[in-house]
Write an enzyme that holds these catalytic residues in place. Sequence first.
Site, PDB file in Angstrom:
ATOM      1  N   THR A 127       9.595 -28.508  26.767  1.00  6.55           N
ATOM      2  CA  THR A 127       8.721 -27.475  26.212  1.00  6.55           C
ATOM      3  C   THR A 127       9.267 -26.842  24.937  1.00  6.55           C
ATOM      4  O   THR A 127       8.577 -26.757  23.926  1.00  6.55           O
ATOM      5  CB  THR A 127       8.479 -26.381  27.265  1.00  6.55           C
ATOM      6  OG1 THR A 127       7.794 -26.956  28.374  1.00  6.55           O
ATOM      7  CG2 THR A 127       7.637 -25.247  26.695  1.00  6.55           C
ATOM      8  N   ASP A 174       1.102 -28.113  32.468  1.00 15.83           N
ATOM      9  CA  ASP A 174       2.508 -28.401  32.727  1.00 15.83           C
ATOM     10  C   ASP A 174       2.905 -28.008  34.144  1.00 15.83           C
ATOM     11  O   ASP A 174       3.544 -28.781  34.859  1.00 15.83           O
ATOM     12  CB  ASP A 174       3.380 -27.663  31.720  1.00 15.83           C
ATOM     13  CG  ASP A 174       4.851 -27.993  31.874  1.00 15.83           C
ATOM     14  OD1 ASP A 174       5.232 -29.137  31.583  1.00 15.83           O
ATOM     15  OD2 ASP A 174       5.627 -27.114  32.301  1.00 15.83           O
ATOM     16  N   HIS A 233       3.945 -30.741  37.004  1.00 16.43           N
ATOM     17  CA  HIS A 233       5.225 -30.741  37.706  1.00 16.43           C
ATOM     18  C   HIS A 233       5.018 -30.662  39.218  1.00 16.43           C
ATOM     19  O   HIS A 233       5.652 -31.382  39.986  1.00 16.43           O
ATOM     20  CB  HIS A 233       6.085 -29.562  37.259  1.00 16.43           C
ATOM     21  CG  HIS A 233       6.784 -29.781  35.962  1.00 16.43           C
ATOM     22  ND1 HIS A 233       7.687 -30.798  35.761  1.00 16.43           N
ATOM     23  CD2 HIS A 233       6.731 -29.102  34.775  1.00 16.43           C
ATOM     24  CE1 HIS A 233       8.154 -30.747  34.534  1.00 16.43           C
ATOM     25  NE2 HIS A 233       7.577 -29.737  33.907  1.00 16.43           N
ATOM     26  N   ASP A 241       0.465 -27.567  27.053  1.00 11.30           N
ATOM     27  CA  ASP A 241       1.762 -27.994  27.574  1.00 11.30           C
ATOM     28  C   ASP A 241       1.593 -29.184  28.521  1.00 11.30           C
ATOM     29  O   ASP A 241       0.806 -29.138  29.458  1.00 11.30           O
ATOM     30  CB  ASP A 241       2.393 -26.813  28.318  1.00 11.30           C
ATOM     31  CG  ASP A 241       3.899 -26.912  28.415  1.00 11.30           C
ATOM     32  OD1 ASP A 241       4.394 -28.013  28.708  1.00 11.30           O
ATOM     33  OD2 ASP A 241       4.576 -25.884  28.224  1.00 11.30           O
ATOM     34  N   ASP A 252       3.174 -30.258  23.428  1.00  6.02           N
ATOM     35  CA  ASP A 252       4.614 -30.223  23.202  1.00  6.02           C
ATOM     36  C   ASP A 252       5.306 -31.480  23.725  1.00  6.02           C
ATOM     37  O   ASP A 252       6.414 -31.809  23.308  1.00  6.02           O
ATOM     38  CB  ASP A 252       5.229 -28.988  23.843  1.00  6.02           C
ATOM     39  CG  ASP A 252       4.907 -28.873  25.324  1.00  6.02           C
ATOM     40  OD1 ASP A 252       3.960 -29.554  25.804  1.00  6.02           O
ATOM     41  OD2 ASP A 252       5.591 -28.106  26.013  1.00  6.02           O
ATOM     42  N   HIS A 253       4.665 -32.177  24.630  1.00  5.14           N
ATOM     43  CA  HIS A 253       5.198 -33.430  25.195  1.00  5.14           C
ATOM     44  C   HIS A 253       4.159 -33.996  26.148  1.00  5.14           C
ATOM     45  O   HIS A 253       3.162 -33.348  26.468  1.00  5.14           O
ATOM     46  CB  HIS A 253       6.519 -33.205  25.945  1.00  5.14           C
ATOM     47  CG  HIS A 253       6.434 -32.142  27.002  1.00  5.14           C
ATOM     48  ND1 HIS A 253       5.797 -32.336  28.217  1.00  5.14           N
ATOM     49  CD2 HIS A 253       6.892 -30.863  27.027  1.00  5.14           C
ATOM     50  CE1 HIS A 253       5.872 -31.229  28.942  1.00  5.14           C
ATOM     51  NE2 HIS A 253       6.521 -30.320  28.245  1.00  5.14           N
TER      52      HIS A 253
END
Length: 559
Positions: free
Chosen positions: A85, A310, A314, A47, A355-356
């Site tokens: 996500t 992820d 963040h 992620d 996913d990104h």
Amino acid sequence: MKFARGLAGACLALLLVPAAAVSAPASAKGHAHPPKAPKLIVAISVDQFALSLFQAYRPTYIGGLKRLAGGLSFTGYQSHAATETCPGHSTILTGDHPARTGIVANIWYDRKIDKGVYCVSKSGVADPLAKTGELLRVDTLGDWLRARSPASRSIAISGKDRAAIMMGGHHATAIYWWDDGLGFGSSEYAGPVTAATLAPAKAFNAALFTQWKATPPALWPATLSARCMALQKPYTFGKLALSGQVPPDSAKGVETGDSWMTSSAFENELRASPIFDPLALKFAEKIVAERRLGKGKATDLLAVSLSSTDHIGHRFGSGGAEMCVQMAALDAALGQFFVKLDALKTPYVVMLTADHGSVDAAERLGPPAARIDVAAISTGLSVYLRKTFDLTYDPRTGADAREVVLKLTAADEPRRAQITQAAVAWLAKQPGVDQAFTADEIAAAVPKPGTSVEKLTIAERFHESFDRERSGDIMVSFVEAATLGVPSGARGNIAGHGAPWDSDRRVPILFWWPGIKPVAEARSMETVDIAPTLAAVIRVKPPSVDGKCREIGQGCPAR
């Protein structure tokens, strides 16, 4: 790199595993073709693993990521604009863009019930404990596999429910995710749940929490590499000042009190720490062993989504010491996991993607990157529309700054087109906004056949994740490298993703199997190409999908 106490510490002790222990088996003969009859497909998503992040740390990898980088590597793209996500994971094993999967965001506004709907809740009901996958409109590779071969097992594991469910699909054998305070588990809304399904999770959790109770885990390492140490610098992100030190200040002292293991503070720090992914992979090892994946007569599929990158991205951004530590931990954990797969002595194929991607915090990037107060823009839009059209209510609803939903009264509905156009014109003039589009403009922005993913326009990227029923009335593209929102809390997010720019779209796509020769593909590959490509490897005929089979040595069926 030395890690301290507990089972979680033991998971991260695998950072001490030498490179030779996690490289390809020495006895394997080099060849370009995947196994003719692989017994196990392992699909991994990391992620928020941007291609830029993979490339920046590639020279430092000595474990699992080094192994994967020595296989077949593509410049990958999540070709849609909604780089979140749930949409991203919905593309990986379905072969379809979010416009077809129906997963246009993590949460979207449902006009029928006047509420936000979570992407794995029941259609039309804002209830996370409803039948999962109902909002996912297509099947996954695991579903295709089990339809052809009922004896095949398809299992998905993640730290996040939405990641596991999107990769597991509708007919998985089992889907597991981490439930704060409880450990790994599942629910009947993710498919059939029996005592046998839950048994390995209960055993794993019991052992883990017993160990943690006896010896609280060290969430972060006690010592850092020279590279990571050099990145320890203080920054003020928005209104949030961080020391940049490892361990982070917020992680100190959360393992205290009578109920620290189930406290929100501990769970919050656990997810945004480098020990979270090793836990998921250790649990995956247990599932592989107990289910004897890859040992049956039929091919099995294991999908694993790793969430730490992820959460750390963040919370701390991708340019600091925290991410540096995470990259080393991820590399080591994957290396140890692959050693376990090698021990199966069965033909297997691994695919890894994301996913990104993401963009680091604007304050660390420096100009022209900027932090944008999207709350102020949203408030300003509401004030403008109310004044311009003499409205007595706030016409804007929903929480997504990139997808504006206009909720008008019956009396104002005849003016919807006029109000929408005025809102688009106002938004386009705001500092930090690159472009704004109406839903009609996005619906019409169909990419021409043969358009390469690199050359898709911003509107076309939005089109790839547009659904008339679920998407907003206005799509907003903020300027490149923008960071949205102004963090202020002790555990606020300082960086993010969700933009249509390459920073958020470009991801690694890596294939590896024992004996593969390293090949760096000059061509790009979309994540929607992964499922039909793996389907060809295991000789499963996919339905009609957006993606196309890519030749990786196995031969693709004629289209």
